[in-house]
Design an enzyme around this catalytic site. Structure first.
Site, PDB file in Angstrom:
ATOM      1  N   HIS A 203      29.461  29.749  50.354  1.00  0.00           N
ATOM      2  CA  HIS A 203      29.861  30.147  51.678  1.00  0.00           C
ATOM      3  C   HIS A 203      31.261  29.772  52.267  1.00  0.00           C
ATOM      4  CE1 HIS A 203      29.189  31.553  55.900  1.00  0.00           C
ATOM      5  NE2 HIS A 203      29.750  30.173  55.958  1.00  0.00           N
ATOM      6  N   GLU A 445      30.527  46.219  32.719  1.00  0.00           N
ATOM      7  CA  GLU A 445      30.519  44.902  32.209  1.00  0.00           C
ATOM      8  C   GLU A 445      29.792  44.384  31.102  1.00  0.00           C
ATOM      9  OE1 GLU A 445      29.417  42.840  35.894  1.00  0.00           O
ATOM     10  OE2 GLU A 445      27.704  44.181  36.419  1.00  0.00           O
ATOM     11  N   ASP A 469      32.133  39.615  34.030  1.00  0.00           N
ATOM     12  CA  ASP A 469      30.936  39.456  33.053  1.00  0.00           C
ATOM     13  C   ASP A 469      31.167  40.047  31.733  1.00  0.00           C
ATOM     14  OD1 ASP A 469      28.749  38.433  34.512  1.00  0.00           O
ATOM     15  OD2 ASP A 469      28.608  40.049  35.511  1.00  0.00           O
ATOM     16  N   CYS A 516      37.852  45.565  38.238  1.00  0.00           N
ATOM     17  CA  CYS A 516      37.426  44.861  39.562  1.00  0.00           C
ATOM     18  C   CYS A 516      37.115  43.277  39.333  1.00  0.00           C
ATOM     19  CB  CYS A 516      36.383  45.356  40.473  1.00  0.00           C
ATOM     20  SG  CYS A 516      34.558  45.398  39.507  1.00  0.00           S
TER      21      CYS A 516
HETATM   22  C1  PEP Z   1      32.542  40.923  37.442  1.00  0.00           C
HETATM   23  O1  PEP Z   1      31.419  40.706  36.658  1.00  0.00           O
HETATM   24  O2  PEP Z   1      33.629  41.077  36.714  1.00  0.00           O
HETATM   25  C2  PEP Z   1      32.390  41.240  38.650  1.00  0.00           C
HETATM   26  C3  PEP Z   1      33.341  41.805  39.272  1.00  0.00           C
HETATM   27  O3  PEP Z   1      31.291  41.283  39.131  1.00  0.00           O
HETATM   28  P1  PEP Z   1      30.615  39.594  39.609  1.00  0.00           P
HETATM   29  O4  PEP Z   1      31.656  38.633  39.562  1.00  0.00           O
HETATM   30  O5  PEP Z   1      30.078  39.618  40.945  1.00  0.00           O
HETATM   31  O6  PEP Z   1      29.599  39.454  38.493  1.00  0.00           O
HETATM   32 MG    MG Z   2      29.631  40.888  37.301  1.00  0.00          MG
END
Ligand code: PEP
Ligand code: MG
Length: 593
Positions: A203, A445, A469, A516
């Site tokens: 947070h 991912e 991931d 992302c």
């Molecule tokens: C990722 O896995 O690259 C992603 C953007 O999601 P998170 O970091 O929330 O797993």
């Molecule tokens: Mg992810």
């Protein structure tokens, strides 16, 4: 031999997790959020007992008033509902039978002072919590400690030290900061903050990014190493913290800070410029967000939409599940703020290191590969449908898109889409409007999804590559395990080939593809993605302008050349050297260069 206080003035270098941006050199202000003053025992004369009970009740009353005030501030500033919910939880603890009534009983029965009685009740509560094998309740025990500290402070007659009342601009050092604390932070007075606890997605980290304050979290024991008034240097990008630095180190950092600020100002110039290459090729830059508070920072940095809304944050920090109406409200707000730009809402990505408090989650041996994300949603269609209804209903307020996390095969994707279709039918029956053409995407991912990207592309509207991931699963390295962190190589040829093949599949089937994960926000990685033909990159606010600067410094033809060339190398080092050499040709003035 040095005295203890002299020893404390030694230069101390610490490294935590830099969660935002900026360099600060300032005076520390230590917030005693853990344990106030030591409590002394005092035996009461029978005639003084009732006065002591009243003193205790008054302190509880004052504590309640303080929380009410904080709650009003939060509401006035339009801070998220989740913060107000935490204050509500604190208020409930203040009315708790066990904490309050038991303390009064101990004062009366044992004829002891309120502080002593309260501490002894807290000890019993702690023992009780230790027996409960539930992470949520264990975490809540820290809320009780916060409340006890508040009452103790009020019993001591000392006014609550409000972060809003700090005299001179300071670097806040705390064990942990609650939403009540961050609510009182005034930009300008608070230069930066440092905490013992926390991680990238904690947070406090999110609040640091939302308030655009430099912050380093996860320092473990900084509260034991720093005293109020000590000089500290905070580098919120590298996570470095230097306590009591020498003059020469201060000079080095002052220059670095100047360069960084100059660089930041220069970057601001890119805010309203289009994100396109020299030869006019558009690359859309979007924002990643967890909470509504982050929207302002993203808009200030020119985000052209939200490429990843990590919706699980709506589920965290609470005991119950969000209702359909809460989902509708949260997503409608983002849709309206970002309109006419799109917002990609990723459905619940729970499991792994994020857990639902109110669920009996099984302790999995390998949570990263366990009942996570879409697997969890498919197992709990009730929770899944409530969220989908929320997204669908909010889709009338802007361009919302749905994205499923951790898809590993086409059947899993079809099942998720089938639940979505059922949900749409239910909404039609209920007469609730939604966008019938809402786009549905797959988060790539998991390596198996990447390898069948051509199959998935035929049945979905877009891909978003989650490199965090994807790297973890393709290179077989736990993303939170520091012992294998050295193997976390974004330039690994295997990773680059996987991403490239996903982009190719998307292009072949005419669907859009974005990245992302954290890699998207690093110029040297963004260069590769643009070169591979990725049309959208989604990142945190701080990275947006740096990446835009990169995009505007290259020609698409040149980037394509680089995108092709990197696939020929055999090691991450070779790729990195090549990309660095290319990058310096056109992307200069990095403040640290
Ligand atoms: C990722 O896995 O690259 C992603 C953007 O999601 P998170 O970091 O929330 O797993
Ligand atoms: Mg992810």
């Amino acid at each position: 031999m040095k005295t203890k206080s002299e020893a404390k003035k030694e230069v101390i270098l610490m490294r935590g997790i830099g969660v935002s941006s900026g360099i600060v050199i300032g005076k520390a202000y230590l917030v005693k959020t853990k344990g106030v003053e030591p409590v002394h025992f005092c035996y009461l004369d029978p005639s003084a007992v009732e006065a002591e009970v009243s003193r205790f009740k008054d302190a509880v009353k004052v504590s309640m008033e303080q929380l009410n005030k904080i709650k009003r501030t939060l509401a006035k500033e339009g801070r998220g509902k989740e913060h107000i919910a935490i204050i509500d939880a604190h208020m409930m603890i203040l009315q708790d039978q066990m904490l309050i009534n038991d303390t009064i009983e101990v004062i009366r029965k044992d004829r002891v002072n309120a502080e002593w009685a309260l501490k002894s009740v807290l000890k019993d509560i702690r023992a009780l919590f230790d027996k409960i094998d539930d992470r949520y309740f264990k975490e809540r025990s820290s809320d009780i400690e916060h409340i006890v500290d508040r009452i103790l402070l009020n019993l001591s007659g000392k006014a609550e030290k409000s972060l809003a009342d700090i005299d001179e601009p300071s670097v806040i050092v705390a064990h942990d900061l609650s939403p009540a604390d961050t609510a009182q932070m005034v930009k300008g007075k608070v230069l930066a903050f440092l905490t013992d606890m926390g991680g990238r997605t904690s947070h406090t980290a999110i609040m640091a990014r939302a308030l655009e304050l430099p912050a380093v979290v996860g320092l473990e024991n900084i509260t034991q190493k720093v005293e109020t008034g000590d000089t500290v240097i905070v580098d919120a990008m590298t996570g470095a913290v230097i306590v009591n630095p020498s003059e020469s180190v201060i000079n080095v950092y002052e220059k670095r800070k100047e360069r960084y600020e100059r660089y930041g100002k220069a970057l601001h110039h890119y805010r309203s410029l289009p994100s396109e290459t020299i030869d006019g090729h558009r690359v859309k830059l979007m924002g990643n967000m967890e909470m509504a508070e982050e929207i302002n920072a993203l808009l200030n940095h020119g985000a052209e939409g939200i490429g990843l809304y990590r919706s699980e944050f709506l589920f965290l920090n609470r005991k119950d599940l969000p209702t359909e109406e809460e989902h509708v409200a949260a997503y409608s707000y983002v849709a309206k703020r970002m309109a006419p730009n799109p917002v990609v809402i990723r459905t619940l990505d729970i499991g792994g290191d994020k857990f639902l408090a109110h669920m009996d989650t099984v302790d999995e041996i390998n949570p990263a590969m366990g009942l996570r994300a879409i697997r969890f949603s498919l197992k709990r269609p009730d929770i899944f449908k409530t969220q989908l209804k929320g997204i669908l209903r909010a889709s009338v307020h802007g361009e919302l898109k749905i994205m499923f996390p951790m898809i590993s095969g086409i059947e899993e994707f079809r099942r998720a889409k089938a639940v979505l279709e059922e949900t749409k039918d239910e909404l039609i029956k209920e007469g609730k409007p939604f966008d019938p053409d809402i786009e549905v995407g797959v988060m790539i991912e998991v390596p198996s999804a990447a390898l069948i990207a051509d199959i998935l592309a035929k049945e979905c509207d877009f891909f978003s590559i989650g490199t965090n991931d994807l790297l973890q699963y393709s290179l077989a390295i736990d993303r939170v395990n520091e012992h294998v962190a050295y193997l976390y190589e974004p330039f690994h040829p295997a990773v680059l080939r996987i991403i490239n093949s996903v982009v190719d599949s998307a292009k072949k089937h005419g669907i859009s593809v974005s990245v992302c994960g954290e890699m998207a926000g690093e110029p040297e990685h963004a260069l590769i993605f643009v070169g591979m033909g990725v049309e959208q990159l989604s990142m945190n606010a701080f990275s947006l302008l740096r990446v835009k600067k990169l995009v505007r410094s290259i020609s698409y033809a040149e980037a394509r050349e680089i995108g092709r060339a990197i696939l020929q190398f055999s090691t991450a080092r070779e790729v990195e050297n090549y990309v660095s050499s290319k990058l310096t040709d056109f992307y200069k003035e990095e403040y640290w260069s």
